[in-house]
Design a protein around this motif. Structure first.
Motif, PDB file in Angstrom:
ATOM      1  N   ALA A  59     -17.507  12.127   1.050  1.00 54.77           N
ATOM      2  CA  ALA A  59     -17.774  10.923   0.963  1.00 54.77           C
ATOM      3  C   ALA A  59     -16.966  10.078  -0.142  1.00 54.77           C
ATOM      4  O   ALA A  59     -16.551   9.139   0.172  1.00 54.77           O
ATOM      5  N   MET A  60     -16.309  11.030  -1.044  1.00 54.85           N
ATOM      6  CA  MET A  60     -15.368  10.192  -1.989  1.00 54.85           C
ATOM      7  C   MET A  60     -13.970   9.887  -1.041  1.00 54.85           C
ATOM      8  O   MET A  60     -13.309   8.939  -1.247  1.00 54.85           O
ATOM      9  N   GLY A  61     -13.564  10.921  -0.205  1.00 56.34           N
ATOM     10  CA  GLY A  61     -12.658  10.324   1.009  1.00 56.34           C
ATOM     11  C   GLY A  61     -12.810   9.292   1.580  1.00 56.34           C
ATOM     12  O   GLY A  61     -11.738   8.512   1.948  1.00 56.34           O
ATOM     13  N   SER A  62     -13.979   8.948   2.156  1.00 60.05           N
ATOM     14  CA  SER A  62     -14.301   8.175   2.984  1.00 60.05           C
ATOM     15  C   SER A  62     -14.289   6.730   2.195  1.00 60.05           C
ATOM     16  O   SER A  62     -13.798   5.523   2.546  1.00 60.05           O
ATOM     17  N   GLU A  63     -14.643   6.869   0.820  1.00 58.32           N
ATOM     18  CA  GLU A  63     -14.726   5.712  -0.141  1.00 58.32           C
ATOM     19  C   GLU A  63     -13.435   5.298  -0.491  1.00 58.32           C
ATOM     20  O   GLU A  63     -12.992   4.115  -0.710  1.00 58.32           O
ATOM     21  N   TYR A  64     -12.640   6.129  -0.901  1.00 58.78           N
ATOM     22  CA  TYR A  64     -11.175   6.091  -1.325  1.00 58.78           C
ATOM     23  C   TYR A  64      -9.843   6.701  -0.450  1.00 58.78           C
ATOM     24  O   TYR A  64      -9.612   7.990  -0.935  1.00 58.78           O
ATOM     25  N   PRO A  65      -9.760   6.328   0.723  1.00 53.62           N
ATOM     26  CA  PRO A  65      -8.921   7.249   1.667  1.00 53.62           C
ATOM     27  C   PRO A  65      -7.677   6.817   1.333  1.00 53.62           C
ATOM     28  O   PRO A  65      -6.925   5.665   1.432  1.00 53.62           O
ATOM     29  N   ASP A  66      -6.988   7.907   0.581  1.00 48.86           N
ATOM     30  CA  ASP A  66      -5.734   7.986  -0.052  1.00 48.86           C
ATOM     31  C   ASP A  66      -5.446   9.298   0.028  1.00 48.86           C
ATOM     32  O   ASP A  66      -6.055  10.392  -0.204  1.00 48.86           O
ATOM     33  N   GLY A  67      -3.912   9.451  -0.062  1.00 49.40           N
ATOM     34  CA  GLY A  67      -3.305  10.757   0.285  1.00 49.40           C
ATOM     35  C   GLY A  67      -3.320  11.705  -1.099  1.00 49.40           C
ATOM     36  O   GLY A  67      -2.942  12.893  -1.007  1.00 49.40           O
ATOM     37  N   GLY A  68      -3.912  11.050  -2.000  1.00 50.94           N
ATOM     38  CA  GLY A  68      -4.039  11.588  -3.467  1.00 50.94           C
ATOM     39  C   GLY A  68      -5.062  12.968  -3.356  1.00 50.94           C
ATOM     40  O   GLY A  68      -4.934  13.685  -4.351  1.00 50.94           O
ATOM     41  N   GLY A  69      -6.097  12.735  -2.664  1.00 45.17           N
ATOM     42  CA  GLY A  69      -7.107  13.759  -2.959  1.00 45.17           C
ATOM     43  C   GLY A  69      -8.088  13.785  -4.237  1.00 45.17           C
ATOM     44  O   GLY A  69      -7.869  12.925  -4.678  1.00 45.17           O
ATOM     45  N   ILE A  70      -8.141  15.066  -4.561  1.00 45.22           N
ATOM     46  CA  ILE A  70      -8.933  15.245  -5.874  1.00 45.22           C
ATOM     47  C   ILE A  70      -8.223  14.545  -7.012  1.00 45.22           C
ATOM     48  O   ILE A  70      -8.865  14.020  -7.717  1.00 45.22           O
ATOM     49  N   ALA A  71      -6.828  14.622  -7.127  1.00 43.94           N
ATOM     50  CA  ALA A  71      -6.247  14.164  -8.342  1.00 43.94           C
ATOM     51  C   ALA A  71      -6.375  12.526  -8.373  1.00 43.94           C
ATOM     52  O   ALA A  71      -6.639  11.965  -9.680  1.00 43.94           O
ATOM     53  N   THR A  72      -6.775  11.909  -7.099  1.00 39.74           N
ATOM     54  CA  THR A  72      -6.829  10.533  -7.185  1.00 39.74           C
ATOM     55  C   THR A  72      -8.227  10.229  -7.552  1.00 39.74           C
ATOM     56  O   THR A  72      -8.371   9.314  -8.294  1.00 39.74           O
ATOM     57  N   PHE A  73      -9.227  10.933  -7.194  1.00 41.07           N
ATOM     58  CA  PHE A  73     -10.551  10.910  -7.543  1.00 41.07           C
ATOM     59  C   PHE A  73     -10.725  11.021  -9.133  1.00 41.07           C
ATOM     60  O   PHE A  73     -11.283  10.061  -9.867  1.00 41.07           O
ATOM     61  N   VAL A  74     -10.103  11.929  -9.701  1.00 45.64           N
ATOM     62  CA  VAL A  74     -10.055  12.169 -10.983  1.00 45.64           C
ATOM     63  C   VAL A  74      -9.331  11.050 -11.901  1.00 45.64           C
ATOM     64  O   VAL A  74      -9.819  10.705 -13.110  1.00 45.64           O
ATOM     65  N   ALA A  75      -8.391  10.804 -11.369  1.00 40.43           N
ATOM     66  CA  ALA A  75      -7.645   9.505 -12.125  1.00 40.43           C
ATOM     67  C   ALA A  75      -8.476   8.212 -11.875  1.00 40.43           C
ATOM     68  O   ALA A  75      -8.537   7.576 -13.235  1.00 40.43           O
ATOM     69  N   LYS A  76      -9.234   8.005 -11.129  1.00 41.23           N
ATOM     70  CA  LYS A  76     -10.000   7.033 -10.882  1.00 41.23           C
ATOM     71  C   LYS A  76     -11.267   7.077 -11.952  1.00 41.23           C
ATOM     72  O   LYS A  76     -11.862   6.138 -12.371  1.00 41.23           O
TER      73      LYS A  76
END
Length: 427
Positions: A59-76
């Motif tokens: 679900a998070m990958g669908s909402e924030y399609p970025d190469g960063g994965g979990i680190a991107t989610f945590v940063a946001k």
């Protein structure tokens, strides 16, 4: 990179490949040594609770399609310092996980050749050097070849289970929990080494044809495949091998020998080498790029940042991983550490990464939606699993402390470096 887009079939194959790592070759025996037949409960629990984990990350990958994965989610969700800590957990777990993975492959070869630990260590050294060498020169194993090998492994596991199950003996279930019920939690913490990877497709989310549709479907199909293979293997190993399982260095070979005869040894040895090499090559590629990206964003020394751009080879970051791998291997041999302890140290960091990603989901996903409630359940369960890591919790705790301290000093010196935290990630 263009026109190519990942579809449902290829996405599922990539996801299954991320989950089915070399840990599956050794962990059935290590978990049985920890909890006896009750380790089956740990396998089953992890499969069940990986359902909300997989769906949350999809679900998070669908909402924030970025190469960063979990680190991107945590940063946001929590900012660059938290993202840096997550990056440290993954990056610095590799120097423990890679040699342990190589040793697992070495054990299968030694078992097939009738050798011992020295032979296993020699094979592990060759595999480890080869994986670093391939990454250093920038070569890549064909995606189709890797997917073919993953498919072959899946077939092998299925054959091992189906051919061996007729020799099941329910007497092997007693005593069911010889080391007490708490040992099931310890086994689950150890087994997570081979469940790590649910976040993998989020790194490729932007390359799917339709991330909102295909990521969720990919996660569901992967869950079905992994559940069948893992639970089938856990049950077969427990019911067929019995007490022999806990002391085995090559449980899959033993299981195949019961079903298809002595040819199982050489076959599983070759597959173990290929699987081990492929797993290490892929993870070292991602970790080395993560190290360069962390350096670029100020979370590691600036001299490591060379090679962070797409298409470049991050040799300095890779070199640091190589030095750390040698140092940790020497320390493990010098202090006589068990394979299970080394794997648990790496597994604790991987669980911490998963917990951090789920915590980010509480802020990023729609509140009180089904996937949000699933994330809440998964976060609670994975936190409990993390706590069963015991004193190994010191590993991510120390790494987080170092990350926060370094990033604070770096921010004070070069405040502009951390303006783009979403890139502090694996590629």
């Amino acid at each position: 990179m263009s026109a190519h887009r990942i579809g449902l079939a290829q996405g599922t194959a990539i996801y299954v490949g991320a989950i089915l790592g070399a840990g599956i070759l050794a962990l059935p025996a290590l978990a049985a040594a920890e909890a006896g037949p009750a380790a089956v409960i740990a396998w089953t629990s992890l499969v069940l609770f990986c359902v909300p984990v997989a769906l949350s990350f999809a679900a998070m990958g669908s909402e924030y399609p970025d190469g960063g994965g979990i680190a991107t989610f945590v940063a946001k969700a929590w900012g660059p310092r938290a993202s840096g800590a997550v990056g440290y957990w993954f990056y610095f777990a590799l120097p423990a996980g890679a040699p342990a993975t190589a040793f697992v492959g070495g054990q299968y070869v030694a078992h097939a050749l009738g050798g011992g630990d020295r032979q296993a260590l020699a094979v592990a050294a060759v595999l480890l050097a080869g994986a670093f060498g391939i990454n250093a020169v920038g070569l890549k194993v064909s995606g189709r070849v890797q997917l073919g090998l993953v498919s072959l492994l899946a077939v092998l596991l299925l054959v091992a289970v189906v051919t061996a199950l007729p020799q099941s003996d329910t007497d092997h279930l007693t005593p069911f929990a010889p080391n007490g019920w708490l040992s099931v939690g310890h086994a689950a913490s150890l087994l997570f080494f081979t469940f790590a990877g649910w976040e993998a497709v989020t790194h490729l989310s932007g390359e799917f044809r339709d991330p909102r549709r295909d990521l969720r479907r990919t996660a569901i199909l992967t869950l079905v495949v992994v559940a069948v293979l893992y639970l089938g293997l856990a049950l077969a190993c427990t019911l067929v091998l019995g007490p022999e399982l806990a002391g085995s260095s090559a449980p899959l070979t033993l299981l195949l020998e019961r079903g298809v005869g002595p040819a199982a040894g050489p076959v599983t040895a070759v597959l173990a080498i290929v699987l081990t090499f492929g797993t290490m090559t892929a993870y070292l590629a991602g970790a080395s790029r993560l190290g360069a990206a962390l350096a670029r964003d100020g979370a590691l020394p600036a001299w490591l940042r060379r090679g962070h751009a797409a298409g470049e080879v991050p040799r300095r970051s890779l070199g640091l991983l190589f030095v750390l791998s040698l140092a940790l291997s020497a320390a493990a041999l010098g202090f006589g550490l068990e394979l299970g302890d080394v794997m648990l140290a790496a597994s604790t960091c991987f669980i911490a990464v998963t917990v951090a990603g789920l915590a980010a989901g509480l802020r990023l996903l729609p509140r009180r939606s089904p996937v949000w409630w699933g994330t809440v359940v998964a976060l609670v369960v994975m936190t409990v699993v993390l706590l069963f890591s015991g004193y190994f919790l010191l590993v991510p705790a120390v790494l987080a402390g170092i990350s926060v301290a370094y990033s604070g000093r770096s921010r004070a010196a070069v405040p502009e470096v951390v303006e783009n935290p979403t890139h502090s990630t694996t590629e």
